[in-house]
Enzyme design. Sequence first.
Site, mmCIF file in Angstrom:
data_model
loop_
_atom_site.group_PDB
_atom_site.id
_atom_site.type_symbol
_atom_site.label_atom_id
_atom_site.label_comp_id
_atom_site.label_asym_id
_atom_site.label_seq_id
_atom_site.Cartn_x
_atom_site.Cartn_y
_atom_site.Cartn_z
ATOM 1 N N ASP A 166 42.939 17.184 -1.237
ATOM 2 C CA ASP A 166 43.445 18.155 -0.269
ATOM 3 C C ASP A 166 43.701 17.438 1.058
ATOM 4 O OD1 ASP A 166 43.812 20.258 1.463
ATOM 5 O OD2 ASP A 166 41.779 21.079 1.247
ATOM 6 N N ASN B 204 45.430 18.620 3.774
ATOM 7 C CA ASN B 204 45.501 19.418 5.008
ATOM 8 C C ASN B 204 44.319 20.368 5.168
ATOM 9 O OD1 ASN B 204 46.167 21.076 2.957
ATOM 10 N ND2 ASN B 204 48.026 21.911 3.885
ATOM 11 N N ASP C 72 43.048 22.793 3.463
ATOM 12 C CA ASP C 72 43.178 24.243 3.266
ATOM 13 C C ASP C 72 42.431 24.698 2.010
ATOM 14 O OD1 ASP C 72 44.759 23.260 1.256
ATOM 15 O OD2 ASP C 72 46.526 24.465 1.721
ATOM 16 N N ASP D 281 47.076 18.834 -2.835
ATOM 17 C CA ASP D 281 48.504 18.915 -2.526
ATOM 18 C C ASP D 281 49.191 17.576 -2.779
ATOM 19 O OD1 ASP D 281 47.771 17.373 -0.203
ATOM 20 O OD2 ASP D 281 47.071 19.253 0.683
ATOM 21 N N ASP E 120 55.323 18.765 -15.809
ATOM 22 C CA ASP E 120 54.957 19.704 -16.859
ATOM 23 C C ASP E 120 56.132 20.660 -17.027
ATOM 24 O OD1 ASP E 120 53.207 21.230 -18.583
ATOM 25 O OD2 ASP E 120 51.565 20.412 -17.394
ATOM 26 N N ASP F 184 54.843 22.166 -22.396
ATOM 27 C CA ASP F 184 53.771 23.131 -22.614
ATOM 28 C C ASP F 184 54.019 23.969 -23.870
ATOM 29 O OD1 ASP F 184 51.391 24.385 -21.287
ATOM 30 O OD2 ASP F 184 52.651 26.177 -21.399
ATOM 31 N N GLU G 286 52.953 19.442 -26.116
ATOM 32 C CA GLU G 286 51.652 20.028 -26.395
ATOM 33 C C GLU G 286 51.834 20.884 -27.639
ATOM 34 O OE1 GLU G 286 48.230 22.927 -24.471
ATOM 35 O OE2 GLU G 286 50.334 23.454 -24.362
ATOM 36 N N HIS H 278 43.021 19.554 -18.609
ATOM 37 C CA HIS H 278 42.636 20.690 -17.778
ATOM 38 C C HIS H 278 42.223 21.915 -18.582
ATOM 39 C CE1 HIS H 278 46.688 21.280 -19.056
ATOM 40 N NE2 HIS H 278 46.662 22.527 -18.636
ATOM 41 N N ASP H 279 42.347 21.848 -19.911
ATOM 42 C CA ASP H 279 41.968 22.983 -20.752
ATOM 43 C C ASP H 279 40.680 22.734 -21.539
ATOM 44 O OD1 ASP H 279 44.299 24.346 -20.037
ATOM 45 O OD2 ASP H 279 45.436 23.521 -21.731
#
Length: 541
Positions: free
Chosen positions: A20, A22, A24, A28, A97, A197, A251, A319-320
């Site tokens: 990150d 910035n 927040d 990013d 992706d 995907d 995938e 990520h899954d």
Amino acid sequence: MAQAFKERVIYQIYPSSFKDSNNDGRGDLKGIISKLDYLKKLGIGIIWLSPIYESPMDDMGYDISDYYNINKLFGDMNDFDNLILEAKKRDILIVMDLVINHTSTKSKWFIEAINGNEKYKRYYYFEKGKKNKAPNNWDSAFTGSAWKKVPNSDEYYLCLFCDTQVDLNYHNEEVIKEVEKIIKYWLDKGVYGFRCDVINNIYKTSLRNDNFLKLYNKGTKYYQNQEGMFTILKRFRNDVLDHYDTFLVGETGAITPKIANRLINERCLDMFFEFDHIFADKSKLLPIFKRKFNAKKLMKALFNWQENVPYIANYLENHDQLRSISRYGDAKDYYKESGKLLALLLLTLKGTPVIYQGEEIGTLDYKEISYEECKDVAAKMAFKTVKKLLHLSDKKVRKLVNETINRDNARAPMQWDDSINGGFNEGKETWLKVNDDYKTINVKNEEKDEDSILNFYIKLIHFRNDDEVLKKGEFKRGYLSNNLNYFYRIYENRIYLIVLNFSKKTIKFNIPLKLRLILSNVENKDLNKLNPYFAGIFEVM
Ligand code: NOJ
């Protein structure tokens, strides 16, 4: 470049959780740029970015509302162009992706459709209900019905994932044309290729009911691996991809080596992700139930793919999935050893290794994450379904979901150092909580520790980058068991033997071959007795 994916190691970035810049609370593009030197040092040649397009983020960007714009949460097109440029300077290629099975309900196509515009209604599946019920009995992959009712109407629309991810209709030539335009747009911007995907779901052959007795995933027989998918992917190849130096990795859940071979031989895809090996520690029938990890099961599934396809994308994490040391290693007593064993396995299989952010520092799952803290839409949907079906207490259901399918486990902010929030940002509350163990498990600590998991990854990746046997060698099976496993890689007149001890026990190893140890995760003086979680690459002399 077309074959770069066979030469290089891929690193998957989950943009919300990488860095990150910035403060927040969310990662990013500028954050990613600031870490390119780190990735270069790691030896990475290709970055796969999980979706960064405009999106309401109901499924973390896998619900795209505008394929031509960057999600403001991550920056803007300028940042994206900079990323391509800065990556190029370091000889790193960027892969996007491509989520084209469905769009978000916030996409302008869907907004037109739901407002009755017939042209755009044909982009999706709008069907009349049957006796006040959904048009068929298909399930969403996240559990529950795959149909959502249009308010004040007798129509429903198809959404195979969450309610706001609407399936596109590939019987419509205009949809194919739109997708080709999207692919071309990003290739013209300089991206190297795409991770596609749920690509083998795109073509729905019929909207008939599936077998009512099926426990979950009803409907798949009408949309997984259908003939139309081959035809459409070939269209993409002929109409667009063949005019560029590019590649596609798909995938592809629920495929067989036979289908995968067709996909590759007919140039529909260049490589693919299989999903057999992920059931080594959970029930295939009801994946919510954890099973004791079985190394033989894991290796058997991997061997089957290694032997039966010409090329493949290998992964242990993404990520899954839950974190691999938590699943297949021993985070308590042999954290480093088992983390390095998994690294060695991933980097020595035939095919392209795909490392998921944080895997290289041995990131672990959360010890605990409450329902209130949970962000994963699939975990929340599963929680409700399991609760309804099994009548268990909230606590028990949460445990089941967290242990097997809560994807938040893999999505915690990356741990860069031991400062507040693990150096992910400067202290602003993060979109998903930081794992408590960041003071010990982080990049900075591991860079300093010669013996760290991170330094082992660096060594292995650089070794692979320069090694023809690992990059090009054939695979030959050796031995399978719940502790000792081995296999060979063979290229021209050189043979490697990869040996893995998946147990806490010292095990005997005598093989009538003259071997030279090239690289291993632990020092092992007497190679006739392999230490717990020993993993090594030998050359057969
Ligand atoms: C697969 C992606 O990896 C996952 O994160 C997503 O939820 C589904 N496809 C739906 O797009």
